[in-house]
Structures are given as structure tokens and as C-alpha cells.
Design a protein around this motif. Sequence first.
Motif, PDB file in Angstrom:
ATOM      1  N   LEU A   1       0.818  -1.221   0.000  1.00  0.00           N
ATOM      2  CA  LEU A   1       0.000   0.000   0.000  1.00  0.00           C
ATOM      3  C   LEU A   1       0.850   1.269   0.000  1.00  0.00           C
ATOM      4  N   ALA A   2       2.129   1.111  -0.316  1.00  0.00           N
ATOM      5  CA  ALA A   2       3.020   2.275  -0.284  1.00  0.00           C
ATOM      6  C   ALA A   2       2.512   3.394  -1.200  1.00  0.00           C
ATOM      7  N   GLY A   3       1.983   3.028  -2.362  1.00  0.00           N
ATOM      8  CA  GLY A   3       1.506   4.038  -3.315  1.00  0.00           C
ATOM      9  C   GLY A   3       0.193   4.691  -2.913  1.00  0.00           C
ATOM     10  N   ALA A   4      -0.442   4.163  -1.883  1.00  0.00           N
ATOM     11  CA  ALA A   4      -1.762   4.684  -1.489  1.00  0.00           C
ATOM     12  C   ALA A   4      -1.656   6.041  -0.802  1.00  0.00           C
ATOM     13  N   LYS A   5      -0.487   6.327  -0.282  1.00  0.00           N
ATOM     14  CA  LYS A   5      -0.235   7.586   0.442  1.00  0.00           C
ATOM     15  C   LYS A   5      -1.334   7.846   1.478  1.00  0.00           C
ATOM     16  N   GLU A   6      -2.032   8.989   1.348  1.00  0.00           N
ATOM     17  CA  GLU A   6      -3.030   9.338   2.359  1.00  0.00           C
ATOM     18  C   GLU A   6      -4.434   8.834   2.012  1.00  0.00           C
ATOM     19  N   LYS A   7      -4.562   8.108   0.934  1.00  0.00           N
ATOM     20  CA  LYS A   7      -5.913   7.707   0.499  1.00  0.00           C
ATOM     21  C   LYS A   7      -6.555   6.744   1.489  1.00  0.00           C
ATOM     22  N   PRO A   8      -7.870   6.860   1.650  1.00  0.00           N
ATOM     23  CA  PRO A   8      -8.531   5.908   2.541  1.00  0.00           C
ATOM     24  C   PRO A   8      -8.472   4.481   1.989  1.00  0.00           C
ATOM     25  N   VAL A   9      -8.162   3.553   2.872  1.00  0.00           N
ATOM     26  CA  VAL A   9      -8.092   2.140   2.473  1.00  0.00           C
ATOM     27  C   VAL A   9      -9.019   1.323   3.359  1.00  0.00           C
ATOM     28  N   ILE A  10      -9.855   0.537   2.733  1.00  0.00           N
ATOM     29  CA  ILE A  10     -10.725  -0.367   3.484  1.00  0.00           C
ATOM     30  C   ILE A  10     -10.149  -1.776   3.335  1.00  0.00           C
ATOM     31  N   LEU A  11     -10.012  -2.461   4.451  1.00  0.00           N
ATOM     32  CA  LEU A  11      -9.511  -3.843   4.393  1.00  0.00           C
ATOM     33  C   LEU A  11     -10.687  -4.798   4.283  1.00  0.00           C
ATOM     34  N   LEU A  12     -10.665  -5.628   3.259  1.00  0.00           N
ATOM     35  CA  LEU A  12     -11.690  -6.656   3.107  1.00  0.00           C
ATOM     36  C   LEU A  12     -11.074  -7.997   3.425  1.00  0.00           C
ATOM     37  N   MET A  13     -11.595  -8.646   4.444  1.00  0.00           N
ATOM     38  CA  MET A  13     -11.118  -9.989   4.784  1.00  0.00           C
ATOM     39  C   MET A  13     -12.041 -10.976   4.106  1.00  0.00           C
ATOM     40  N   ASN A  14     -11.561 -11.549   3.008  1.00  0.00           N
ATOM     41  CA  ASN A  14     -12.459 -12.374   2.185  1.00  0.00           C
ATOM     42  C   ASN A  14     -12.388 -13.861   2.541  1.00  0.00           C
ATOM     43  N   LYS A  15     -13.386 -14.575   2.089  1.00  0.00           N
ATOM     44  CA  LYS A  15     -13.529 -16.033   2.215  1.00  0.00           C
ATOM     45  C   LYS A  15     -13.830 -16.452   3.653  1.00  0.00           C
ATOM     46  N   ILE A  16     -14.602 -15.650   4.353  1.00  0.00           N
ATOM     47  CA  ILE A  16     -14.939 -16.015   5.733  1.00  0.00           C
ATOM     48  C   ILE A  16     -15.876 -17.227   5.781  1.00  0.00           C
ATOM     49  N   ASP A  17     -16.446 -17.572   4.633  1.00  0.00           N
ATOM     50  CA  ASP A  17     -17.280 -18.783   4.599  1.00  0.00           C
ATOM     51  C   ASP A  17     -16.459 -20.027   4.920  1.00  0.00           C
ATOM     52  N   LEU A  18     -15.127 -19.927   4.749  1.00  0.00           N
ATOM     53  CA  LEU A  18     -14.272 -21.085   5.018  1.00  0.00           C
ATOM     54  C   LEU A  18     -13.785 -21.132   6.468  1.00  0.00           C
ATOM     55  N   VAL A  19     -14.162 -20.122   7.243  1.00  0.00           N
ATOM     56  CA  VAL A  19     -13.725 -20.082   8.644  1.00  0.00           C
ATOM     57  C   VAL A  19     -14.824 -20.686   9.518  1.00  0.00           C
ATOM     58  N   LYS A  20     -14.455 -21.749  10.245  1.00  0.00           N
ATOM     59  CA  LYS A  20     -15.472 -22.434  11.055  1.00  0.00           C
ATOM     60  C   LYS A  20     -15.874 -21.586  12.242  1.00  0.00           C
ATOM     61  N   ASN A  21     -14.865 -21.126  12.978  1.00  0.00           N
ATOM     62  CA  ASN A  21     -15.144 -20.368  14.181  1.00  0.00           C
ATOM     63  C   ASN A  21     -14.889 -18.881  13.930  1.00  0.00           C
ATOM     64  N   LYS A  22     -15.958 -18.109  13.883  1.00  0.00           N
ATOM     65  CA  LYS A  22     -15.840 -16.689  13.507  1.00  0.00           C
ATOM     66  C   LYS A  22     -14.990 -15.898  14.517  1.00  0.00           C
ATOM     67  N   LYS A  23     -14.829 -16.466  15.706  1.00  0.00           N
ATOM     68  CA  LYS A  23     -13.989 -15.807  16.722  1.00  0.00           C
ATOM     69  C   LYS A  23     -12.539 -15.714  16.253  1.00  0.00           C
ATOM     70  N   ASP A  24     -12.150 -16.645  15.388  1.00  0.00           N
ATOM     71  CA  ASP A  24     -10.781 -16.657  14.870  1.00  0.00           C
ATOM     72  C   ASP A  24     -10.458 -15.402  14.066  1.00  0.00           C
ATOM     73  N   LEU A  25     -11.498 -14.690  13.653  1.00  0.00           N
ATOM     74  CA  LEU A  25     -11.277 -13.495  12.833  1.00  0.00           C
ATOM     75  C   LEU A  25     -10.691 -12.346  13.647  1.00  0.00           C
ATOM     76  N   LEU A  26     -11.001 -12.337  14.924  1.00  0.00           N
ATOM     77  CA  LEU A  26     -10.628 -11.171  15.739  1.00  0.00           C
ATOM     78  C   LEU A  26      -9.125 -10.904  15.830  1.00  0.00           C
ATOM     79  N   PRO A  27      -8.315 -11.922  16.182  1.00  0.00           N
ATOM     80  CA  PRO A  27      -6.870 -11.650  16.240  1.00  0.00           C
ATOM     81  C   PRO A  27      -6.327 -11.223  14.885  1.00  0.00           C
ATOM     82  N   TYR A  28      -6.888 -11.772  13.835  1.00  0.00           N
ATOM     83  CA  TYR A  28      -6.480 -11.435  12.481  1.00  0.00           C
ATOM     84  C   TYR A  28      -6.748  -9.950  12.216  1.00  0.00           C
ATOM     85  N   MET A  29      -7.916  -9.513  12.632  1.00  0.00           N
ATOM     86  CA  MET A  29      -8.287  -8.111  12.441  1.00  0.00           C
ATOM     87  C   MET A  29      -7.351  -7.200  13.212  1.00  0.00           C
TER      88      MET A  29
END
Length: 301
Positions: free
Chosen positions: A113-141
Motif C-alpha cells: 500500500l506504499a503508493g496509497a499515500k493518504e488515500k482511505p483504504v478499506i480492508l476486506l477480509m475475504n472467504k470467511i465462509d471457510l472459517v469455522k469459528n468466527k472468533k478466529d477473525l478477531l486476532p487477524y483483524m
Amino acid sequence: MAKNADKFRAGYVTLLGLPNTGKSTLLNQLLAHKISIVTHLPQTTRKNVTGILNGPDYQIVFIDTPGILKPRYNLQREMMKNVTGAIADADVLLYMVDINDKRQSPKDVQHQLAGAKEKPVILLMNKIDLVKNKKDLLPYMSTYAALYPFKTIIPISAEKNDGMDLIVKELIPAMPFSPPYYPTDYISDQQERFFVAEIIREKIFKLFKQEVPYSCHVEIEAFQERPGEKDYIRAAVITERTTQKSILIGKQGESLKKVGEYAREDIERFLDRPVYLELFVKVTQDWRKKDQQLRDMGYSQ
Ligand SMILES: Nc1nc2c(ncn2[C@@H]2O[C@H](COP(=O)(O)OP(=O)(O)OP(=O)(O)O)[C@@H](O)[C@H]2O)c(=O)[nH]1
Ligand SMILES: [Mg+2]
């Protein structure tokens, strides 16, 4: 002019991330239209694909880009130039990660994201359908949040159409006040022949293994609308070696015939009219390494 013309919002949103994270799948879901090709293999997208989402008081122009990689040959270098250009053009960036992909190192985010400079960036964590326990997402976030000042983080499943509304809701107010860039009934600014070539390439990615799909470029040599008859489309599949050419053609032309059959079905669905599709295979030695070829094939900006 519409009543609230000064309240209209329009802007560019670039989708970026590693190969195979689901960027093209997301674009198709956001538009409810299949315009960007999707396969299980990385490096499917080679040229930026524009998709336009029109709302009553907004227009979001999405740019789907090739997955970020370290270029090993000239074609890949041009692919990465597409990415850099699309970052520069964006009002907002959607940075996508596949949360099940072990290749993805969160530390890479700053570099990517070096070229993004000050632009707003939204992080999309995709393929959550493959995650059994949604709690596992938190440390990742929290790992990602600590590494980059994301505007927000949205867990999604592009394939299952989960979270699309959240993305759009987040993007609309982030668009600048501006008149639309394109007529508000456009879904893309790219020509039909681009999409036809992409559909053929998608079938090659789906039907062949190893280096063969990567060695192919598709050129539309003729595209004629014929009154009272099906459209006539002639496409050349350009590959790098005679051995690849014979694999593409197959025994008694069977493999190429299959590509043509699958592609024609999708092309007809895309164009909403019947077509007559003719396919040929040609060899242009090492085209992926030749700058002049890449320019002629439209990979260079
Ligand atoms: N399980 C699951 N698979 C997904 C999801 N989104 C995309 N995929 C799959 O991931 C693979 C890659 O999807 P693409 O949309 O082609 O990925 P991309 O990021 O555009 O890839 P490149 O063009 O190579 O950079 C395909 O097999 C998709 O079906 C998702 O939410 N869940
Ligand atoms: Mg893609």
C-alpha cells in the motif's frame, strides 16, 4: 440536470490484493453481473477491468486489478504497472486478503500500500465462509489494524455474497461530490470485444493445466454484427510454443472445440444474443517477454 445534481457523488475505487484473493469475484457480486473473469488459478486478471455501480445519487467506478506479485517477466511487469496506475487513480482503495491463505503475510501490507499515500483504504477480509469459528477473525483483524491505519475492516465472503451491502454503504459517503464520470446506464467503459476475449481466456484457464493458460493471449480478429444472422466472431489464441499449440488444439481438435463451446455459451449470455464463434491457435514465440508484442496486445499503458 437532476434536482440534487450538486449532491451527486462519484469516484474511483480500486480493488487490490494478492492473486487469487477474490477481487474479480467481488466486482461481479457488487455489480450483480459477471464482467470480470474468475478462476481457481492465480494471475487470472491481467488488465484492469472497469465496473460501474450506479445508484440514485452516486456512481462508483470500480477498477479490478491483477493480483500483486514480484514480476518475473515483461508481461507481469506490465500487469504491476496496471496496479500502480489504478492505485494512483483511486479515491478509495479496497485492499483484499484471503484469510485462509498462508502466503499472505500481514507485514506485506505496508509495502503493497506504499503508493496509497493518504488515500482511505478499506480492508476486506475475504472467504470467511471457510472459517469455522468466527472468533478466529478477531486476532487477524487486530494484527492488520496494528499495521496500517485502515478506514475500516470488513469481513466478507464475495462468493457467498455476504457483506456486499456493507461495502457499498461504506463507500458512498467516501465518494467526492462530483457529476457522474460515465452515463448512468453504463456497467463498464470497456468494449464488448475485450469481454469476449476475456471469456475465452477464462475457459482456457479452466480447461488446461500448468503453463498452458499462462502462455495464452486472446486476440479478437473479427467481430461482425450481421443483420438477420448471428454475430460472427473470429478469435486467435496466441501461445508461445508449438507444443502448447498442439495441447490447445488436442486430438482431432477436440480440446479447442471444447474451449469454443464453453466460451460461446458465456459470450451469448454476456451479449444477450447468439454468436458464431471461430477459434484459431497461433504461435508467437515468447510473447510474454517481448515489449513490442505486449504493446501490440494492449498490455502496456
Ligand atoms: N470459498 C470462497 N472462495 C472464494 C471467495 N471469493 C472468491 N473465491 C474463489 O477464489 C478463487 C479466485 O477468485 P478470483 O475472483 O479470480 O480472484 P482474484 O483476486 O481476482 O485473482 P487474480 O485475478 O488472479 O488476482 C476462485 O476460485 C473463486 O471462486 C469466497 O468468498 N469464498
Ligand atoms: Mg482477478
